[in-house]
Design a protein around this motif. Structure first.
Motif, PDB file in Angstrom:
ATOM      1  N   GLY A   1     -13.952  20.856  34.533  1.00 27.42           N
ATOM      2  CA  GLY A   1     -15.014  21.436  33.717  1.00 27.42           C
ATOM      3  C   GLY A   1     -15.565  22.812  34.541  1.00 27.42           C
ATOM      4  N   ASN A   2     -14.510  23.237  35.455  1.00 32.48           N
ATOM      5  CA  ASN A   2     -14.783  24.489  36.236  1.00 32.48           C
ATOM      6  C   ASN A   2     -14.445  25.575  35.369  1.00 32.48           C
ATOM      7  OD1 ASN A   2     -14.766  26.757  37.657  1.00 32.48           O
ATOM      8  ND2 ASN A   2     -13.422  25.764  39.348  1.00 32.48           N
ATOM      9  N   GLU A   3     -15.223  26.524  35.083  1.00 31.53           N
ATOM     10  CA  GLU A   3     -15.265  27.715  34.067  1.00 31.53           C
ATOM     11  C   GLU A   3     -14.120  28.822  34.721  1.00 31.53           C
ATOM     12  OE1 GLU A   3     -18.776  29.740  33.118  1.00 31.53           O
ATOM     13  OE2 GLU A   3     -19.960  27.865  33.192  1.00 31.53           O
ATOM     14  N   HIS A   4     -13.995  28.601  35.941  1.00 30.04           N
ATOM     15  CA  HIS A   4     -12.962  29.707  36.592  1.00 30.04           C
ATOM     16  C   HIS A   4     -12.034  28.961  37.209  1.00 30.04           C
ATOM     17  CE1 HIS A   4     -15.501  32.982  34.966  1.00 30.04           C
ATOM     18  NE2 HIS A   4     -16.583  32.209  35.723  1.00 30.04           N
ATOM     19  N   PRO A   5     -11.002  28.062  36.767  1.00 30.42           N
ATOM     20  CA  PRO A   5     -10.229  27.373  37.281  1.00 30.42           C
ATOM     21  C   PRO A   5      -9.130  28.312  37.992  1.00 30.42           C
ATOM     22  CG  PRO A   5      -9.514  27.214  35.071  1.00 30.42           C
ATOM     23  CD  PRO A   5     -11.003  28.003  35.248  1.00 30.42           C
ATOM     24  N   ALA A   6      -8.633  28.146  39.134  1.00 30.52           N
ATOM     25  CA  ALA A   6      -7.628  28.659  39.865  1.00 30.52           C
ATOM     26  C   ALA A   6      -6.639  27.798  40.287  1.00 30.52           C
ATOM     27  CB  ALA A   6      -8.365  29.531  41.059  1.00 30.52           C
ATOM     28  N   GLU A   7      -6.475  26.606  39.943  1.00 26.41           N
ATOM     29  CA  GLU A   7      -5.481  25.312  40.310  1.00 26.41           C
ATOM     30  C   GLU A   7      -4.785  25.299  38.902  1.00 26.41           C
ATOM     31  OE1 GLU A   7      -7.203  22.076  42.372  1.00 26.41           O
ATOM     32  OE2 GLU A   7      -8.846  23.061  42.856  1.00 26.41           O
ATOM     33  N   PHE A   8      -3.352  25.074  39.579  1.00 27.25           N
ATOM     34  CA  PHE A   8      -2.349  24.937  38.224  1.00 27.25           C
ATOM     35  C   PHE A   8      -1.489  23.598  38.480  1.00 27.25           C
ATOM     36  CE2 PHE A   8      -3.367  29.269  38.864  1.00 27.25           C
ATOM     37  CZ  PHE A   8      -3.473  29.839  37.329  1.00 27.25           C
ATOM     38  N   ILE A   9      -1.060  23.134  37.377  1.00 22.93           N
ATOM     39  CA  ILE A   9       0.030  21.876  37.534  1.00 22.93           C
ATOM     40  C   ILE A   9       1.324  22.800  37.782  1.00 22.93           C
ATOM     41  CG2 ILE A   9       1.508  20.394  36.198  1.00 22.93           C
ATOM     42  CD1 ILE A   9      -1.074  19.081  37.418  1.00 22.93           C
ATOM     43  N   ILE A  10       2.281  22.374  38.584  1.00 20.42           N
ATOM     44  CA  ILE A  10       3.716  23.027  38.569  1.00 20.42           C
ATOM     45  C   ILE A  10       4.492  21.913  37.797  1.00 20.42           C
ATOM     46  CG2 ILE A  10       5.688  23.541  39.879  1.00 20.42           C
ATOM     47  CD1 ILE A  10       3.492  23.476  42.545  1.00 20.42           C
ATOM     48  N   GLU A  11       5.114  22.421  36.655  1.00 23.02           N
ATOM     49  CA  GLU A  11       5.985  21.690  36.034  1.00 23.02           C
ATOM     50  C   GLU A  11       7.331  22.189  35.735  1.00 23.02           C
ATOM     51  OE1 GLU A  11       3.626  20.068  31.951  1.00 23.02           O
ATOM     52  OE2 GLU A  11       4.805  22.049  31.895  1.00 23.02           O
ATOM     53  N   VAL A  12       8.365  21.347  35.837  1.00 22.45           N
ATOM     54  CA  VAL A  12       9.717  21.692  35.806  1.00 22.45           C
ATOM     55  C   VAL A  12      10.141  21.029  34.434  1.00 22.45           C
ATOM     56  CG1 VAL A  12      12.273  21.767  36.609  1.00 22.45           C
ATOM     57  CG2 VAL A  12      10.217  22.348  38.019  1.00 22.45           C
TER      58      VAL A  12
ATOM     59  N   ASP B   1      12.353  14.271  44.397  1.00 19.27           N
ATOM     60  CA  ASP B   1      13.404  14.966  43.983  1.00 19.27           C
ATOM     61  C   ASP B   1      13.457  16.263  43.726  1.00 19.27           C
ATOM     62  OD1 ASP B   1      14.321  12.312  43.458  1.00 19.27           O
ATOM     63  OD2 ASP B   1      13.528  12.410  41.204  1.00 19.27           O
ATOM     64  N   TYR B   2      12.161  16.848  43.980  1.00 20.63           N
ATOM     65  CA  TYR B   2      12.128  18.608  43.780  1.00 20.63           C
ATOM     66  C   TYR B   2      11.847  19.283  45.281  1.00 20.63           C
ATOM     67  CZ  TYR B   2      12.551  17.722  38.732  1.00 20.63           C
ATOM     68  OH  TYR B   2      12.870  17.220  37.557  1.00 20.63           O
ATOM     69  N   VAL B   3      11.877  18.440  46.305  1.00 17.27           N
ATOM     70  CA  VAL B   3      11.393  18.963  47.710  1.00 17.27           C
ATOM     71  C   VAL B   3      12.591  19.673  48.228  1.00 17.27           C
ATOM     72  CG1 VAL B   3      10.792  18.404  49.849  1.00 17.27           C
ATOM     73  CG2 VAL B   3       9.565  17.480  48.057  1.00 17.27           C
ATOM     74  N   GLY B   4      12.672  20.956  48.701  1.00 16.42           N
ATOM     75  CA  GLY B   4      13.612  21.542  49.690  1.00 16.42           C
ATOM     76  C   GLY B   4      14.551  22.252  48.500  1.00 16.42           C
ATOM     77  N   HIS B   5      14.201  22.497  47.153  1.00 18.67           N
ATOM     78  CA  HIS B   5      15.266  23.026  46.308  1.00 18.67           C
ATOM     79  C   HIS B   5      14.891  24.400  45.565  1.00 18.67           C
ATOM     80  CE1 HIS B   5      17.737  19.538  46.461  1.00 18.67           C
ATOM     81  NE2 HIS B   5      16.619  18.900  46.242  1.00 18.67           N
ATOM     82  N   GLY B   6      13.780  25.110  46.299  1.00 18.14           N
ATOM     83  CA  GLY B   6      13.084  26.244  45.780  1.00 18.14           C
ATOM     84  C   GLY B   6      12.218  26.258  44.868  1.00 18.14           C
ATOM     85  N   TYR B   7      11.630  25.130  44.442  1.00 19.96           N
ATOM     86  CA  TYR B   7      10.671  24.973  43.454  1.00 19.96           C
ATOM     87  C   TYR B   7       9.216  25.344  43.843  1.00 19.96           C
ATOM     88  CZ  TYR B   7      14.045  22.470  40.726  1.00 19.96           C
ATOM     89  OH  TYR B   7      15.084  22.343  40.021  1.00 19.96           O
ATOM     90  N   GLY B   8       8.900  25.024  45.360  1.00 19.56           N
ATOM     91  CA  GLY B   8       7.556  25.725  45.820  1.00 19.56           C
ATOM     92  C   GLY B   8       7.684  27.170  45.958  1.00 19.56           C
ATOM     93  N   ARG B   9       8.824  27.504  46.512  1.00 18.15           N
ATOM     94  CA  ARG B   9       8.778  28.934  46.754  1.00 18.15           C
ATOM     95  C   ARG B   9       8.657  29.813  45.187  1.00 18.15           C
ATOM     96  NH1 ARG B   9      14.516  30.582  49.106  1.00 18.15           N
ATOM     97  NH2 ARG B   9      14.137  28.885  49.653  1.00 18.15           N
ATOM     98  N   ASP B  10       9.316  29.402  44.273  1.00 15.97           N
ATOM     99  CA  ASP B  10       9.175  29.988  42.975  1.00 15.97           C
ATOM    100  C   ASP B  10       7.873  29.919  42.454  1.00 15.97           C
ATOM    101  OD1 ASP B  10      10.003  31.317  40.658  1.00 15.97           O
ATOM    102  OD2 ASP B  10      10.196  29.398  39.582  1.00 15.97           O
ATOM    103  N   ALA B  11       7.128  28.780  42.698  1.00 16.08           N
ATOM    104  CA  ALA B  11       5.561  28.575  42.151  1.00 16.08           C
ATOM    105  C   ALA B  11       4.954  29.302  43.075  1.00 16.08           C
ATOM    106  CB  ALA B  11       5.317  27.095  42.787  1.00 16.08           C
TER     107      ALA B  11
END
Length: 178
Positions: free
Chosen positions: A54-65, A96-106
């Motif tokens: 319900g937040n009008e100004h969301p600053a949180e995102f789902i990370i999808e691959v 399965d996605y830890v340590g493969h650069g996904y966090g860095r890209d996000a």
């Protein structure tokens, strides 16, 4: 939606809650992210997440691959818009996605949004000193250590330091130009 080389950042949707709740069952990854893990029933989790939806100004995102939710990223702790500062938080919760650069890209995608679109001046974060993988990732994204709070957190039976890291917009821009 915000797109990187490997990830897509998008807002949370109601349909994400059950899978997102399941990702939070990985005790080790939740603890390394600096959160205290405890059993959290889906109904309570959904109720808490409803507040954020319900937040009008969301600053949180789902990370999808490739359509698969692997974690979340956002600006937290009530960003200080007057000063142009915000705290970054990121979690890759699918092992399965830890340590493969996904966090860095996000992180790089979020920094581009924060500095170019939202006009922030400084983004900072806190991490436990024992989370060496995260510290390497943050350094690779241009964050520098700004301070350390000794024995500030507790993880797996020991007190650990909390490391404060930050990046200024001009530092980020210089990295983009290089």
């Amino acid at each position: 939606m915000l797109r990187g080389e490997k990830v897509t950042l998008r807002p949370f949707e109601k349909e994400d809650m059950k899978l997102y709740h399941e990702l939070h069952r990985n005790v080790d990854l939740v603890l390394m992210g600096g959160s205290a893990w405890e059993p959290y029933p889906l109904a309570s989790f959904e109720k808490e997440m409803e507040k954020h939806l319900g937040n009008e100004h969301p600053a949180e995102f789902i990370i999808e691959v490739d359509g698969r939710i692997i974690g979340d990223i956002g600006l937290h702790d009530h960003p200080n818009r007057r000063a142009g500062c915000a705290t970054l938080g990121v979690e890759i919760l699918d092992p399965d996605y830890v340590g493969h650069g996904y966090g860095r890209d996000a992180i790089n995608v979020l920094l581009r949004w924060a500095f170019r679109i939202m006009n922030y001046r400084r983004i900072y974060l806190f991490t436990m000193s024992i989370n060496e993988r995260a510290i390497r990732c943050y350094r690779a994204c241009g964050f520098v250590e700004e301070g350390r709070m000794r024995q500030d957190d507790y993880c797996n039976g020991q007190y650990v330091d909390t490391v404060l890291m930050g990046i200024l917009r001009e530092e980020w821009e210089a990295r983009q130009a290089a």
